[in-house]
Design an enzyme around this catalytic site. Structure first.
Site, PDB file in Angstrom:
ATOM      1  N   GLU A   1       0.829  -1.208   0.000  1.00 38.46           N
ATOM      2  CA  GLU A   1       0.000   0.000   0.000  1.00 38.46           C
ATOM      3  C   GLU A   1       0.862   1.257   0.000  1.00 38.46           C
ATOM      4  O   GLU A   1       0.560   2.224  -0.706  1.00 38.46           O
ATOM      5  CB  GLU A   1      -0.939   0.017   1.222  1.00 38.46           C
ATOM      6  CG  GLU A   1      -1.852  -1.176   1.334  1.00 38.46           C
ATOM      7  CD  GLU A   1      -1.264  -2.321   2.160  1.00 38.46           C
ATOM      8  OE1 GLU A   1      -2.058  -3.182   2.592  1.00 38.46           O
ATOM      9  OE2 GLU A   1      -0.036  -2.370   2.370  1.00 38.46           O
TER      10      GLU A   1
ATOM     11  N   CYS B   1      -2.342  -0.527   7.292  1.00 42.37           N
ATOM     12  CA  CYS B   1      -1.908  -0.163   8.636  1.00 42.37           C
ATOM     13  C   CYS B   1      -1.866   1.365   8.758  1.00 42.37           C
ATOM     14  O   CYS B   1      -2.075   2.083   7.772  1.00 42.37           O
ATOM     15  CB  CYS B   1      -0.536  -0.772   8.925  1.00 42.37           C
ATOM     16  SG  CYS B   1       0.826  -0.013   7.981  1.00 42.37           S
TER      17      CYS B   1
ATOM     18  N   CYS C   1       0.633   3.047   6.290  1.00 44.99           N
ATOM     19  CA  CYS C   1       0.138   3.064   4.913  1.00 44.99           C
ATOM     20  C   CYS C   1      -1.066   3.988   4.777  1.00 44.99           C
ATOM     21  O   CYS C   1      -1.201   4.697   3.777  1.00 44.99           O
ATOM     22  CB  CYS C   1      -0.213   1.651   4.462  1.00 44.99           C
ATOM     23  SG  CYS C   1       1.241   0.582   4.376  1.00 44.99           S
TER      24      CYS C   1
END
Length: 143
Positions: free
Chosen positions: A58, A86, A89
């Site tokens: 990502e 997360c 990201c």
């Protein structure tokens, strides 16, 4: 709610994640699609291979979009990813100006499948030294 077209692209992200495992990499895959569903770029997690804690797919796609796409085009894209991004990201996705994220597996679901994989909380203290810290910030932004 994801559409049938979204589900097709999510399945591609899951396939990328599955392929990553065959390469010895962690099972996370992502792709970035244009407004019409054309895949622009795809990648998988290479944290171990690259010895780089930031090598999440990502984040790599968000960086690509920030470099390669105009803000107007980036805003029309959708990132499809095998797992919910997360915090690292997620921040990059916001900063890169992507229009939308669709994920297959939520963070809580991932933790349920891989107990002990949740991140610890790191204590933070601050703000402190405002008067000193503001000097370089103001010098940069008030030019």
């Amino acid at each position: 709610m994801p559409t049938p077209a979204d589900q097709t692209l999510l399945r591609r992200a899951i396939a990328i994640a599955a392929h990553a495992v065959t390469l010895g990499d962690a099972p996370y895959g992502s792709l970035l699609a244009s407004a019409d569903g054309t895949i622009l770029v795809e990648d998988h997690n290479t944290v171990r291979r690259d010895d780089d804690i930031t090598a999440h797919p990502e984040l790599k796609l968000a960086r690509w979009a920030a470099r390669e796409l105009s803000p107007e085009v980036a805003a029309t894209t959708t990132m499809y990813t095998s797992c919910q991004p997360c915090g690292m990201c997620g921040g990059a996705i916001v900063r890169s100006g992507l229009g939308r994220v669709v994920y297959a597996l939520g963070t809580d679901q991932l933790i349920g499948l891989n107990p002990g994989s949740e991140w610890p909380v790191v204590p933070q203290d601050g703000p402190a030294l405002f008067q000193e810290a503001r000097v370089p910030i103001e010098a940069y932004y008030q030019r």
